[in-house]
Design an enzyme around this catalytic site. Sequence first.
Site, PDB file in Angstrom:
ATOM      1  N   HIS A 109      32.782  40.223  32.383  1.00  0.00           N
ATOM      2  CA  HIS A 109      32.823  40.937  33.522  1.00  0.00           C
ATOM      3  C   HIS A 109      34.453  40.500  33.670  1.00  0.00           C
ATOM      4  O   HIS A 109      34.802  41.807  33.645  1.00  0.00           O
ATOM      5  CB  HIS A 109      32.410  40.062  34.774  1.00  0.00           C
ATOM      6  CG  HIS A 109      32.662  38.418  34.573  1.00  0.00           C
ATOM      7  ND1 HIS A 109      32.079  38.227  33.686  1.00  0.00           N
ATOM      8  CD2 HIS A 109      32.729  37.862  35.573  1.00  0.00           C
ATOM      9  CE1 HIS A 109      32.295  36.698  33.828  1.00  0.00           C
ATOM     10  NE2 HIS A 109      32.610  36.787  34.970  1.00  0.00           N
ATOM     11  N   LYS A 135      39.877  30.234  31.177  1.00  0.00           N
ATOM     12  CA  LYS A 135      40.070  31.816  32.243  1.00  0.00           C
ATOM     13  C   LYS A 135      41.357  32.119  31.146  1.00  0.00           C
ATOM     14  O   LYS A 135      41.614  33.442  30.417  1.00  0.00           O
ATOM     15  CB  LYS A 135      40.675  31.702  32.914  1.00  0.00           C
ATOM     16  CG  LYS A 135      39.261  32.055  34.319  1.00  0.00           C
ATOM     17  CD  LYS A 135      39.527  32.284  35.602  1.00  0.00           C
ATOM     18  CE  LYS A 135      38.377  32.324  36.221  1.00  0.00           C
ATOM     19  NZ  LYS A 135      38.762  32.707  37.945  1.00  0.00           N
ATOM     20  N   ASP A 190      39.437  36.522  40.458  1.00  0.00           N
ATOM     21  CA  ASP A 190      37.782  36.133  41.466  1.00  0.00           C
ATOM     22  C   ASP A 190      37.396  36.333  40.777  1.00  0.00           C
ATOM     23  O   ASP A 190      37.006  37.439  41.221  1.00  0.00           O
ATOM     24  CB  ASP A 190      38.089  35.638  42.702  1.00  0.00           C
ATOM     25  CG  ASP A 190      37.407  34.799  43.375  1.00  0.00           C
ATOM     26  OD1 ASP A 190      37.542  33.925  43.094  1.00  0.00           O
ATOM     27  OD2 ASP A 190      36.384  35.112  44.625  1.00  0.00           O
ATOM     28  N   THR A 201      46.487  31.075  38.003  1.00  0.00           N
ATOM     29  CA  THR A 201      45.173  30.586  37.738  1.00  0.00           C
ATOM     30  C   THR A 201      45.788  28.979  37.080  1.00  0.00           C
ATOM     31  O   THR A 201      46.731  28.868  36.508  1.00  0.00           O
ATOM     32  CB  THR A 201      43.951  31.125  36.855  1.00  0.00           C
ATOM     33  OG1 THR A 201      43.056  30.153  36.951  1.00  0.00           O
ATOM     34  CG2 THR A 201      44.836  31.184  35.259  1.00  0.00           C
TER      35      THR A 201
END
Length: 192
Positions: A176, A13, A69, A8
């Site tokens: 998540h 992130k 993702d 990424t």
Amino acid sequence: MKSLCFATNNAHKIEEVAHALGGAFQILTLAEIGCTDELPETTGTIPGNSRQKARYVADHFQIDCFADDSGLEVDALNGEPGVDTAYYSGTRDHAKNNAFLLQKMEGIANRRARFRAVITLIKGDKEHQFEGIVEGQIATEPRGTGGFGYDPIFIPEGHEQTFGELGLDVKNTLSHRAKAVQQLVQFLGNQG
């Protein structure tokens, strides 16, 4: 210390995942392995895009890696923005994406939503996927300055504050991505 590339370019992130890993692994960025390519995301699904990005890095740079993702799925909008989460308003601008979503939600009572993340790990010639989901609802206005993306308008189940208000330590126990990363870490720990 073992190292893995996180496929990424999103600094937020990388910070979240490095924090969740707690120093158990050295995380290499795309820049650190010399990858300046735009990673493909053309499958139309969250699991497919995760796999496509990880496979691209593993095949082109011969390194163990993982890619994620993720997307926000809003029940009243038939799962939108979903795979288009990052560009929902036609741009990657977080504030514009939030405003666009809130505009579409005006007058809608059902505010149920979820964040879904899928991490694909490619280690040697083996591939594994890990999924994390956090249920919640969409706030009526942005609140808080923490996090990124839709964090100021997402209220996780069991809380009254948005991810933007809760802070990184709390978010990393609920999110998540944190749930998917926990599965990744557990899997890697079991590999010895």
